[in-house]
Design an enzyme around this catalytic site. Structure first.
Site, PDB file in Angstrom:
ATOM      1  N   GLY A 189      -7.215   0.540   4.365  1.00  0.00           N
ATOM      2  CA  GLY A 189      -5.906   0.012   3.965  1.00  0.00           C
ATOM      3  C   GLY A 189      -5.854  -1.481   4.201  1.00  0.00           C
ATOM      4  O   GLY A 189      -6.071  -2.283   3.285  1.00  0.00           O
ATOM      5  N   ILE A 248      -0.804   4.648  -4.373  1.00  0.00           N
ATOM      6  CA  ILE A 248      -0.801   3.744  -5.523  1.00  0.00           C
ATOM      7  C   ILE A 248       0.523   3.844  -6.291  1.00  0.00           C
ATOM      8  O   ILE A 248       0.837   4.891  -6.894  1.00  0.00           O
ATOM      9  CB  ILE A 248      -2.017   4.044  -6.441  1.00  0.00           C
ATOM     10  N   GLU A 300       1.187  -4.511   0.494  1.00  0.00           N
ATOM     11  CA  GLU A 300       0.838  -5.906   0.157  1.00  0.00           C
ATOM     12  C   GLU A 300       0.478  -6.698   1.412  1.00  0.00           C
ATOM     13  O   GLU A 300       0.738  -7.901   1.484  1.00  0.00           O
ATOM     14  CB  GLU A 300       2.002  -6.599  -0.550  1.00  0.00           C
TER      15      GLU A 300
END
Ligand code: TGC
Ligand code: FAD
Length: 403
Positions: free
Chosen positions: A155, A181, A382
């Protein structure tokens, strides 16, 4: 036994949002910026606010919004018009993300993945044929895309990925799996990052329908419930050679896409904070306790004053970062600072605004709980809050503390 239903159909309510602009940051925007922002704000009031509570309560991904976002110009606004994009600057992109996430982070996810994580890599690293084939359809919302970087065991450390492809002469053979996703269950294409036999990371465009490619949905999320999330599973998928993104390889390629998306999140999360603040401000003037509006108590005023201060600081940071993006001067560490700052600021404000609403704050009558649970994903995806801190630490000291 009698039953209390707190959640009324949100479609019966009006969205009375008024944006805070304490430092007249509007003076720094062009007329075009303001026009773009006001058209997206109207769009959100009409197309998202009346329905979002219901979509989230039902964990329903409103697929029809993909076409609507396309028509409105929310997908890849920075992509040139010749490929169907808006040909806009990064401040416009930021404003669009701010307004959409003011409506809901899950809706902003749908838009920012499509623009920054699917259109951006095709535009920046794709062949002319790939650009012509995919970008106009992605821009118009005729096609939905997703971005596969994260894996079950990689990750924060995507460089360790094990998804790989082999050169079979006339095609590549792709194997592996991606997890968490956004857009995956409904996506027509996936931009997938995988290692070659030499261990170099490349981007590949994988299309729905390719044999061995599946996208199982991730259920039971307490966050981003109007966004659809899933896995990407590749079991000996034959990918045509022409689907490899030819113009950049290495981890830097997906990280460049993340820079663009993280920029949008910095603005988006500020939008969510603005919504929570505005709801709290209005509620504090309407709610009477001890014969007075609760907004007359110093402790409530302290919360509101601190919220407005933090929002104003974030707005200024975002605007300056947008200028640097447009001048091609923004660094990854500067983007990390803004992403990290906005999201944690928005989470704090969502919690404080929730408290100002007392018990009503936990219901779907008001947006804070939804923003708060959404932002728990935004603070993780992110690049997590701590990974962005380490990126800043690296920048300051020159010493990477990731490993
Ligand atoms: P490191 O050795 O530092 O770097 C590898 C190569 O990449 C270059 N680079 C960058 N290039 C462009 N932009 C950036 N931001 C870059 N950062 C680094 C670097 O110069 C190097 O190039 P080269 O040529 O020397 O090879 O890499 P590392 O393995 O130590 O990792 C660094 C770290 C931890 C910062 C990075 O891996 C990271 O950012 N991790 C977080 C992972 C992440 O953010 N994943 C996001 C997945 S996508 C997602 O969450 C979408 S949610 C979407 C939604 O719904 O809205
Ligand atoms: P881990 O990396 O296992 O981290 C767990 C904890 O350890 C975190 O607190 C982290 O900060 C900490 N940690 C890790 N390494 C270090 C270190 N070196 N030093 C200190 N602390 C450390 N990914 C995609 O590719 N595409 C998508 O579209 C996408 N959409 C997403 C949508 C949702 C709703 C969510 C929740 C995630 C999504 N992601 C996506 C994945 C997301 O980017 C990852 O969840 C994120 O990068 C963190 O990875 P992880 O969950 O494996 O956590």
């Amino acid at each position: 036994m009698s039953e209390t239903t707190i959640t009324q159909p949100k479609s019966m309510k009006t969205d009375a949002f008024e944006a805070p602009d304490f430092y007249h940051i509007d003076d720094l925007l062009t007329e075009e910026h303001k026009l773009i922002r006001s058209s997206v704000r109207d769009f959100v009031k009409k197309e998202i606010s009346p329905y979002i509570e219901d979509w989230c309560q039902r964990a329903y991904f409103p697929e029809h919004m993909v076409k609507k976002f396309g028509e409105m110009g929310a997908f890849g606004p920075f992509v040139p018009e010749q490929y169907g994009g808006g040909g806009m600057d990064y401040i416009s992109y930021g404003l669009i993300m701010q307004e959409i996430e003011r409506g809901d982070s899950g809706m902003r996810s749908t838009a920012s993945v499509q623009g920054s994580l699917v259109m951006y890599p095709i535009y920046k690293f794709g062949s002319e044929k790939q650009k012509q084939k995919y970008l106009p359809k992605l821009a118009s919302g005729e096609m939905l895309g997703c971005f596969g970087l994260t894996e079950p065991d990689y990750g924060s450390n995507p460089g360790g990925m094990v998804t790989n492809f082999k050169d079979m002469g006339d095609h590549y053979l792709l194997n592996g799996a991606k997890m968490w996703i956004s857009n995956a269950p409904k996506a027509d294409i996936a931009v997938v990052w995988a290692k070659s036999e030499e261990g170099r990371i490349h981007g590949l465009i994988v299309e729905r329908g390719m044999e061995g490619f599946s996208t199982p949905e991730t259920h039971n999320k307490w966050s981003l419930r109007a966004s659809t999330t899933g896995e990407l599973v590749f079991d000996n998928v034959k990918v045509p050679k022409e689907n490899l993104l030819p113009n950049k390889s290495g981890l830097g390629a997906p990280l460049m896409c993340l820079d663009s998306a993280r920029f949008g999140i910095a603005w988006g999360a500020t939008g969510a904070a603005m919504d929570c603040y505005d709801a709290a401000r209005r509620y504090s003037l309407e709610r009477i306790q001890f014969d007075k509006p609760i907004g007359s108590f110093q402790l409530i005023q302290k919360k509101l004053a601190e919220m407005l201060t933090e929002i104003t600081k974030a707005q200024l940071l975002n605007w300056k970062l947008g200028k640097m993006m447009d001048e091609g001067k923004a660094t990854s560490a500067q983007i990390s600072m803004a992403k990290r700052n906005s999201v944690t600021m928005a989470l704090d404000i969502a919690r404080e605004a929730r408290q100002i609403h007392g018990g009503m704050g936990i219901t779907g009558e008001y947006p804070m709980m939804r923003h708060m649970t959404n932002l728990e994903s935004v603070v993780t995806y992110e690049g997590t809050h701590d990974i962005h801190l380490l990126i800043l630490g690296h920048e300051i000291t020159g010493i990477p503390a990731f490993k």
